[in-house]
Write an enzyme that holds these catalytic residues in place. Structure first.
Site, PDB file in Angstrom:
ATOM      1  N   ASP A 104       0.790  -1.251  -0.022  1.00  0.00           N
ATOM      2  CA  ASP A 104      -0.018  -0.024  -0.072  1.00  0.00           C
ATOM      3  C   ASP A 104       0.761   1.441   0.024  1.00  0.00           C
ATOM      4  O   ASP A 104       0.419   2.234   0.792  1.00  0.00           O
ATOM      5  CB  ASP A 104      -1.078  -0.031   1.018  1.00  0.00           C
ATOM      6  CG  ASP A 104      -2.007  -1.132   1.041  1.00  0.00           C
ATOM      7  OD1 ASP A 104      -2.013  -2.034   0.243  1.00  0.00           O
ATOM      8  OD2 ASP A 104      -2.532  -1.145   2.055  1.00  0.00           O
TER       9      ASP A 104
ATOM     10  N   ASP B 231      -4.357  -0.916  -1.732  1.00  0.00           N
ATOM     11  CA  ASP B 231      -6.022  -0.704  -1.226  1.00  0.00           C
ATOM     12  C   ASP B 231      -6.859  -0.159  -2.216  1.00  0.00           C
ATOM     13  O   ASP B 231      -6.545   0.968  -2.802  1.00  0.00           O
ATOM     14  CB  ASP B 231      -5.619   0.266   0.219  1.00  0.00           C
ATOM     15  CG  ASP B 231      -6.490  -0.020   1.275  1.00  0.00           C
ATOM     16  OD1 ASP B 231      -6.707  -1.117   1.587  1.00  0.00           O
ATOM     17  OD2 ASP B 231      -6.807   0.951   1.975  1.00  0.00           O
TER      18      ASP B 231
ATOM     19  N   HIS C 150     -10.657   0.795  -2.612  1.00  0.00           N
ATOM     20  CA  HIS C 150     -12.071   0.600  -1.934  1.00  0.00           C
ATOM     21  C   HIS C 150     -13.118   1.638  -2.918  1.00  0.00           C
ATOM     22  O   HIS C 150     -13.072   2.770  -3.317  1.00  0.00           O
ATOM     23  CB  HIS C 150     -12.184   1.441  -0.760  1.00  0.00           C
ATOM     24  CG  HIS C 150     -11.280   0.945   0.563  1.00  0.00           C
ATOM     25  ND1 HIS C 150     -11.258  -0.384   0.777  1.00  0.00           N
ATOM     26  CD2 HIS C 150     -10.253   1.541   1.241  1.00  0.00           C
ATOM     27  CE1 HIS C 150     -10.502  -0.649   1.787  1.00  0.00           C
ATOM     28  NE2 HIS C 150      -9.679   0.445   1.879  1.00  0.00           N
TER      29      HIS C 150
ATOM     30  N   HIS D 165     -17.486   2.915   1.016  1.00  0.00           N
ATOM     31  CA  HIS D 165     -17.072   1.449   1.829  1.00  0.00           C
ATOM     32  C   HIS D 165     -17.276   1.595   3.318  1.00  0.00           C
ATOM     33  O   HIS D 165     -17.157   2.601   3.664  1.00  0.00           O
ATOM     34  CB  HIS D 165     -15.450   1.413   1.456  1.00  0.00           C
ATOM     35  CG  HIS D 165     -14.908   0.202   1.886  1.00  0.00           C
ATOM     36  ND1 HIS D 165     -14.176  -0.112   3.028  1.00  0.00           N
ATOM     37  CD2 HIS D 165     -14.950  -1.172   1.345  1.00  0.00           C
ATOM     38  CE1 HIS D 165     -13.888  -1.461   3.124  1.00  0.00           C
ATOM     39  NE2 HIS D 165     -14.333  -2.040   2.126  1.00  0.00           N
TER      40      HIS D 165
ATOM     41  N   HIS E  82     -10.795   6.807   1.975  1.00  0.00           N
ATOM     42  CA  HIS E  82      -9.168   6.860   1.253  1.00  0.00           C
ATOM     43  C   HIS E  82      -9.289   5.859   0.197  1.00  0.00           C
ATOM     44  O   HIS E  82     -10.012   4.839   0.197  1.00  0.00           O
ATOM     45  CB  HIS E  82      -8.130   6.305   2.547  1.00  0.00           C
ATOM     46  CG  HIS E  82      -8.520   5.217   3.003  1.00  0.00           C
ATOM     47  ND1 HIS E  82      -9.440   4.859   4.224  1.00  0.00           N
ATOM     48  CD2 HIS E  82      -7.841   3.694   2.622  1.00  0.00           C
ATOM     49  CE1 HIS E  82      -9.510   3.672   4.205  1.00  0.00           C
ATOM     50  NE2 HIS E  82      -8.582   3.128   3.669  1.00  0.00           N
TER      51      HIS E  82
ATOM     52  N   LYS F 254      -7.291  -4.939  -2.803  1.00  0.00           N
ATOM     53  CA  LYS F 254      -7.827  -5.416  -1.877  1.00  0.00           C
ATOM     54  C   LYS F 254      -8.722  -4.403  -1.213  1.00  0.00           C
ATOM     55  O   LYS F 254      -8.667  -2.993  -1.488  1.00  0.00           O
ATOM     56  CB  LYS F 254      -6.818  -6.091  -0.979  1.00  0.00           C
ATOM     57  CG  LYS F 254      -5.917  -4.975  -0.161  1.00  0.00           C
ATOM     58  CD  LYS F 254      -4.984  -5.534   0.624  1.00  0.00           C
ATOM     59  CE  LYS F 254      -4.020  -4.407   1.242  1.00  0.00           C
ATOM     60  NZ  LYS F 254      -4.693  -3.285   2.151  1.00  0.00           N
TER      61      LYS F 254
ATOM     62  N   CYS G 189      -2.049  -2.838   7.766  1.00  0.00           N
ATOM     63  CA  CYS G 189      -1.811  -3.768   6.478  1.00  0.00           C
ATOM     64  C   CYS G 189      -0.464  -4.578   6.648  1.00  0.00           C
ATOM     65  O   CYS G 189      -0.712  -5.743   5.949  1.00  0.00           O
ATOM     66  CB  CYS G 189      -2.095  -2.877   5.294  1.00  0.00           C
ATOM     67  SG  CYS G 189      -3.839  -2.585   4.923  1.00  0.00           S
TER      68      CYS G 189
HETATM   69  C1  VGL Z   1      -4.689   0.653   5.781  1.00  0.00           C
HETATM   70  C2  VGL Z   1      -6.206   1.461   6.905  1.00  0.00           C
HETATM   71  C3  VGL Z   1      -7.101   1.226   6.230  1.00  0.00           C
HETATM   72  C4  VGL Z   1      -3.033   0.035   5.590  1.00  0.00           C
HETATM   73  C5  VGL Z   1      -5.481   0.448   4.719  1.00  0.00           C
HETATM   74  O1  VGL Z   1      -2.917   0.227   4.418  1.00  0.00           O
HETATM   75  O2  VGL Z   1      -2.246   0.008   6.447  1.00  0.00           O
HETATM   76  N1  VGL Z   1      -5.022   0.960   6.779  1.00  0.00           N
HETATM   77  N2  VGL Z   1      -6.733   0.930   4.957  1.00  0.00           N
HETATM   78 ZN    ZN Z   2      -8.183   0.906   3.578  1.00  0.00          ZN
END
Ligand code: VGL
Ligand code: ZN
Length: 197
Positions: free
Chosen positions: A8, A46, A48, A52, A81, A106, A151
């Site tokens: 990410d 990431d 979404h 979401h 986000h 994801k 993550c």
């Molecule tokens: C993440 C919070 C929400 C991450 C992703 O990549 O750690 N954290 N979505």
């Molecule tokens: Zn996320």
């Protein structure tokens, strides 16, 4: 066979982004340099849909960083986000995306979050990454990216449970650190047999 798994490294997790991780951009160049040293490079993204269920804005009266109970367990609520196709969901512009063998997205199902690169937050629904790695003969993973305590943590623990030999390079990760979540994550990774380097 050894893969670098880059979690990410996206604009929304870097300074100026919607869910900015402090100094998240510092890790980009050293991650690029590591790409030359492995047999395979995997990036996660990431990804979404708008609205979401992990977004605080999708729950009346809730604000970001509150914890709620979802059918699959507790869930932190986040600012909106990494919305599919938005600039914030793009990889950091300096990340050498062209060197990736595989990009795995994801968090694309509206009703469930996915911190881990291997399973959604029900810890059951696979993303397909395990099959990809195994069919390529990869048994060793080096993990880096954002955020250490969410993550990266969930991905590393799942990978270790699946039997991969996992090393997390702490210098090439940055944390959100909500109420001690970084320390909890480090303890959990160690307990799961992840090497913290
Ligand atoms: C993440 C919070 C929400 C991450 C992703 O990549 O750690 N954290 N979505
Ligand atoms: Zn996320």
């Amino acid at each position: 066979m050894h893969a670098l798994v880059v979690i990410d490294v996206q604009n929304d997790f870097c300074p100026g982004g919607a869910l900015a991780v402090d100094r998240g951009d510092e890790i980009v160049q050293p991650i690029n340099a590591l790409m030359a040293e492995v047999d395979a490079v995997v990036l996660t993204q990431d990804w979404h849909p708008a609205g979401h269920s992990s977004f605080a804005s999708s729950h009346q009266g809730k604000t970001p960083f509150e914890l709620i109970e979802m059918p699959y367990g507790p869930q932190v609520l986040w600012p909106d986000h990494c919305i599919q196709g938005s600039p914030g969901a793009n990889f950091h512009p300096d990340l050498e995306v062209d060197r990736a063998d595989m990009i795995i997205r994801k968090g694309f199902r509206a009703a469930i979050d996915s911190y881990s690169a291997f399973f959604e937050n029900d810890h059951q629904t696979p993303t397909g990454l395990e099959g990809y790695l195994r069919t390529r003969g990869i048994d060793r993973l080096t993990m880096v990216g954002l955020a250490t305590d969410f993550c990266v943590n969930f991905s590393a623990v799942d990978a270790a449970k699946l039997g991969f030999q996992v090393t997390v390079l702490q210098d090439l990760c940055r944390a959100i650190d909500l109420e001690g979540s970084l320390q909890t994550a480090l303890d959990g990774m160690r307990q799961a047999g992840v090497t913290l380097a």
